[in-house]
Design an enzyme around this catalytic site. Structure first.
Site, short mmCIF file in Angstrom:
data_model
loop_
_atom_site.label_atom_id
_atom_site.label_comp_id
_atom_site.label_asym_id
_atom_site.label_seq_id
_atom_site.Cartn_x
_atom_site.Cartn_y
_atom_site.Cartn_z
N GLY A 1 48.73 -10.78 60.77
CA GLY A 1 47.49 -9.86 61.87
C GLY A 1 48.67 -9.86 63.14
O GLY A 1 48.15 -8.97 63.47
N SER B 1 49.96 -7.98 65.71
CA SER B 1 50.20 -6.40 66.25
C SER B 1 50.52 -6.29 67.78
O SER B 1 51.26 -5.06 67.54
CB SER B 1 48.97 -5.49 66.16
OG SER B 1 47.81 -5.75 66.47
N HIS C 1 49.49 -14.11 71.69
CA HIS C 1 48.47 -13.68 72.47
C HIS C 1 47.55 -15.16 71.91
O HIS C 1 47.54 -14.86 71.00
CB HIS C 1 47.79 -12.61 73.05
CG HIS C 1 47.91 -11.69 71.77
ND1 HIS C 1 49.18 -11.35 71.17
CD2 HIS C 1 47.03 -11.29 70.92
CE1 HIS C 1 48.82 -10.45 69.99
NE2 HIS C 1 47.95 -10.93 70.22
P1 5GP Z 1 46.99 -8.79 67.14
O1 5GP Z 1 46.85 -8.08 65.96
O2 5GP Z 1 48.48 -8.86 67.39
O3 5GP Z 1 46.87 -10.39 66.84
O4 5GP Z 1 46.55 -8.68 68.58
C1 5GP Z 1 46.26 -7.09 69.49
C2 5GP Z 1 44.70 -7.29 69.92
O5 5GP Z 1 45.28 -6.34 70.77
C3 5GP Z 1 44.51 -6.95 69.23
O6 5GP Z 1 42.50 -6.94 68.61
C4 5GP Z 1 43.32 -5.21 69.35
O7 5GP Z 1 42.30 -4.57 69.26
C5 5GP Z 1 43.96 -4.97 70.67
N1 5GP Z 1 44.62 -3.83 71.58
C6 5GP Z 1 46.12 -3.69 71.54
N2 5GP Z 1 46.20 -2.78 72.35
C7 5GP Z 1 45.03 -2.79 73.05
C8 5GP Z 1 44.87 -2.53 74.40
O8 5GP Z 1 45.20 -1.50 74.54
N3 5GP Z 1 44.19 -2.82 75.32
C9 5GP Z 1 43.16 -3.82 74.88
N4 5GP Z 1 42.76 -4.35 75.75
N5 5GP Z 1 43.50 -3.93 73.83
C10 5GP Z 1 44.34 -4.22 72.75
#
Ligand code: 5GP
Ligand code: ZN
Length: 114
Positions: A93, A95, A100
């Site tokens: 998951g 993205s 992070h």
């Molecule tokens: P992943 O899916 O990679 O584990 O988490 C990425 C997270 O980044 C997601 O929960 C998504 O909502 C958050 N996210 C994506 N783009 C942005 C953004 O431009 N600003 C903030 N504050 N969060 C973001």
């Protein structure tokens, strides 16, 4: 810093975000699409994509991400139940291609995660 990376740009304040913590090695900000009443992303300033891109020199940095999560969880009264998650790779998951740690709290969580 990777000039094409969204989270590097947030850390450099080139893209706005609700920053809740920062120091020389890490920063944390509110997730734009929260999955819980508290949903914070905690990042190293150093750009790497996933846990398996880190090496022995990153040991303290990876530990710091966890300690920042614990500090924020304490400050926000989440100690009855909070979750820290790192999604590594698209199959898990992930993205955004900058490591992070998600800090989620303020509701009950199920196990196993989806
Ligand atoms: P992943 O899916 O990679 O584990 O988490 C990425 C997270 O980044 C997601 O929960 C998504 O909502 C958050 N996210 C994506 N783009 C942005 C953004 O431009 N600003 C903030 N504050 N969060 C973001
Ligand atoms: Zn980056």
């Amino acid at each position: 810093m990777d000039p094409n990376c969204l989270f590097c740009k947030i850390g450099a304040k080139q893209i706005p975000a609700k920053l809740v913590y920062e120091d020389e090695a890490a920063f944390a900000f509110e997730d734009i699409n929260p999955q819980a009443p508290t949903h914070i992303l905690i990042c190293p300033r150093k750009h790497f994509v996933a846990l398996h891109d880190a090496g022995p020199d990153d040991q303290a940095l990876l530990g710091e991400l966890q300690l920042v999560a614990a500090k924020l969880a304490t400050e926000r009264n989440l100690l009855p139940g909070y979750r820290t998650v790192i999604n590594n790779g698209s199959g898990a998951g992930q993205s955004v291609s900058h490591l992070h740690l998600h800090l989620l709290g303020g509701r009950n969580f199920r196990w196993p995660p989806g």
